[in-house]
Write a protein that holds these residues in place. Sequence first.
Motif, mmCIF file in Angstrom:
data_model
loop_
_atom_site.group_PDB
_atom_site.id
_atom_site.type_symbol
_atom_site.label_atom_id
_atom_site.label_comp_id
_atom_site.label_asym_id
_atom_site.label_seq_id
_atom_site.Cartn_x
_atom_site.Cartn_y
_atom_site.Cartn_z
ATOM 1 N N ASP A 1 33.342 -99.842 -21.229
ATOM 2 C CA ASP A 1 33.856 -98.817 -20.325
ATOM 3 C C ASP A 1 32.914 -97.621 -20.301
ATOM 4 O O ASP A 1 31.946 -97.543 -21.060
ATOM 5 C CB ASP A 1 35.265 -98.380 -20.754
ATOM 6 N N GLN A 2 33.221 -96.682 -19.424
ATOM 7 C CA GLN A 2 32.371 -95.516 -19.247
ATOM 8 C C GLN A 2 32.319 -94.664 -20.518
ATOM 9 O O GLN A 2 31.267 -94.133 -20.875
ATOM 10 C CB GLN A 2 32.868 -94.669 -18.073
ATOM 11 N N GLU A 3 33.440 -94.536 -21.208
ATOM 12 C CA GLU A 3 33.478 -93.696 -22.400
ATOM 13 C C GLU A 3 32.520 -94.215 -23.464
ATOM 14 O O GLU A 3 31.783 -93.436 -24.092
ATOM 15 C CB GLU A 3 34.909 -93.632 -22.943
ATOM 16 N N PHE B 1 21.761 -100.651 -29.655
ATOM 17 C CA PHE B 1 21.836 -101.977 -29.048
ATOM 18 C C PHE B 1 23.237 -102.173 -28.484
ATOM 19 O O PHE B 1 24.227 -101.855 -29.153
ATOM 20 C CB PHE B 1 21.576 -103.080 -30.076
ATOM 21 N N GLY B 2 23.328 -102.715 -27.282
ATOM 22 C CA GLY B 2 24.627 -103.019 -26.701
ATOM 23 C C GLY B 2 24.553 -104.274 -25.858
ATOM 24 O O GLY B 2 23.462 -104.746 -25.502
ATOM 25 N N THR B 3 25.699 -104.838 -25.523
ATOM 26 C CA THR B 3 25.755 -106.033 -24.689
ATOM 27 C C THR B 3 26.625 -105.783 -23.466
ATOM 28 O O THR B 3 27.522 -104.940 -23.473
ATOM 29 C CB THR B 3 26.313 -107.256 -25.452
ATOM 30 N N LEU B 4 26.314 -106.540 -22.419
ATOM 31 C CA LEU B 4 27.109 -106.535 -21.190
ATOM 32 C C LEU B 4 27.148 -107.961 -20.648
ATOM 33 O O LEU B 4 26.251 -108.761 -20.925
ATOM 34 C CB LEU B 4 26.484 -105.620 -20.138
ATOM 35 N N HIS B 5 28.169 -108.255 -19.846
ATOM 36 C CA HIS B 5 28.276 -109.573 -19.207
ATOM 37 C C HIS B 5 27.704 -109.486 -17.796
ATOM 38 O O HIS B 5 28.427 -109.311 -16.818
ATOM 39 C CB HIS B 5 29.731 -110.043 -19.187
ATOM 40 N N THR B 6 26.389 -109.579 -17.698
ATOM 41 C CA THR B 6 25.708 -109.620 -16.414
ATOM 42 C C THR B 6 24.680 -110.740 -16.461
ATOM 43 O O THR B 6 24.309 -111.204 -17.541
ATOM 44 C CB THR B 6 25.016 -108.284 -16.101
ATOM 45 N N ASN B 7 24.185 -111.155 -15.287
ATOM 46 C CA ASN B 7 23.311 -112.331 -15.271
ATOM 47 C C ASN B 7 21.877 -112.046 -14.861
ATOM 48 O O ASN B 7 21.109 -112.980 -14.617
ATOM 49 C CB ASN B 7 23.898 -113.426 -14.373
ATOM 50 N N THR C 1 22.147 -105.623 -14.451
ATOM 51 C CA THR C 1 22.649 -104.866 -15.594
ATOM 52 C C THR C 1 22.557 -103.374 -15.325
ATOM 53 O O THR C 1 23.497 -102.617 -15.589
ATOM 54 C CB THR C 1 21.855 -105.222 -16.860
ATOM 55 N N VAL C 2 21.416 -102.926 -14.801
ATOM 56 C CA VAL C 2 21.262 -101.504 -14.473
ATOM 57 C C VAL C 2 22.278 -101.109 -13.406
ATOM 58 O O VAL C 2 22.901 -100.041 -13.479
ATOM 59 C CB VAL C 2 19.819 -101.210 -14.010
ATOM 60 N N GLU C 3 22.477 -101.975 -12.407
ATOM 61 C CA GLU C 3 23.485 -101.701 -11.377
ATOM 62 C C GLU C 3 24.871 -101.563 -11.988
ATOM 63 O O GLU C 3 25.648 -100.672 -11.611
ATOM 64 C CB GLU C 3 23.486 -102.819 -10.335
ATOM 65 N N ARG C 4 25.194 -102.450 -12.928
ATOM 66 C CA ARG C 4 26.516 -102.410 -13.571
ATOM 67 C C ARG C 4 26.698 -101.116 -14.362
ATOM 68 O O ARG C 4 27.762 -100.496 -14.326
ATOM 69 C CB ARG C 4 26.644 -103.626 -14.496
#
Length: 386
Positions: free
Chosen positions: A241-243, A259-265, A270-273
């Motif tokens: 989330d944004q917080e 380091f962080g993770t996101l569910h993008t392909n 990822t930058v857009e998300r």
Amino acid sequence: MTTSPFPPSPFPPLPIPPAAVPETGGPRLGNGSQPASLEGIVRIANEKGYSDVHLGVGEAPRFRASGEIAGTGWPVTDAATFNGWMREMLSPGAIDAFQRDKEFDGSHAFPFVRVRINMLDSLRGPAMVLRLIPQKIATLEELNLPPVLKELAARPKGMILVTGPTGSGKSTTLAAMIDWINRNMSRHILTIEDPVEFVHESRQSLIRHREVGQHTKVFHSALRAALREDPDVILIGEIRDQETLVTAIEASQTGHLVFGTLHTNSAVKTVERVLGMYPPSEQDSVRRAVSESLLGVISQGLIKTSDSKRAAFHDILINTDACKDYIQRGELDEIEEIMKRSAFDGMLTANKSLQQLVEASRVTPADALAQSLKPNELAQFLRGRT
């Protein structure tokens, strides 16, 4: 009359529709007869190299092997058996929480392997998915990961995002990068995860794991507190989330490697998300903050190889001065063009990565095209065009 030592089952037996009883179609694994315990089932998965165990009331157990769900030929699970499996791993309080919330996330350590637990209720009854987490952490070299990942891990501050769909190996790649820091640099590494997956022993670095629900109540509160705990490196299980993102950016701008993770392909997606987590009124400031804090994005996928194993392919964005400028201006499409011609900076497009796997005869052209987000472009590459 003998009294059962276990509490009454929170899930009454469910009628099983006849059509759902047998396994029909799909691959079937030869694993012998079904073990009596959950530990025995997980042991088979561990010894065979399966990634996941799928168990549920009204269903025969299944494994995920080489990326595909495969049957076992074992009997359909009844409620009593499933409840016994739950009691092997979960405390009464955790079972009560699952019964109340109808969902549960956690982890459990068997003597030979850790598992990440996801439990759910469904039309047929309760079910669980166990993701096996190897006790031995593979190195960057063993995983044959691009050398630029080591260069990113050596940076003193900034934000590194490892992204991809579920089951793409994000956690394995992150663990390898943390392991490299742990073995080669004197750092204080703090991980905040839900749940903790790979467990590192302190080596040259000091490393501490915190699990949401066990060692902290709220994810973003733990991340905020981490800034006062003298870390050099902070691993966030997932930026949800944004917080959490705001605090991660703040940490990366105040002398920490995050380091962080996101569910993008893809790297650009990822930058857009990340930018999309903020309202339009804040876009100017967030584009500036992201451009200044982001070191790189490693987007990863897995593809079936010719020997029925799996290999990783990557879409890697390194935030060079040119990329920073395009992020600040919101012209993200231009970054993809930069990635295609910036291999010397360590950048790599997914299509180029897939092309390399095809040329090494590790994957078939058909499988590579099926995985590509831009199959027409990849088809041109494979035909020798530029």
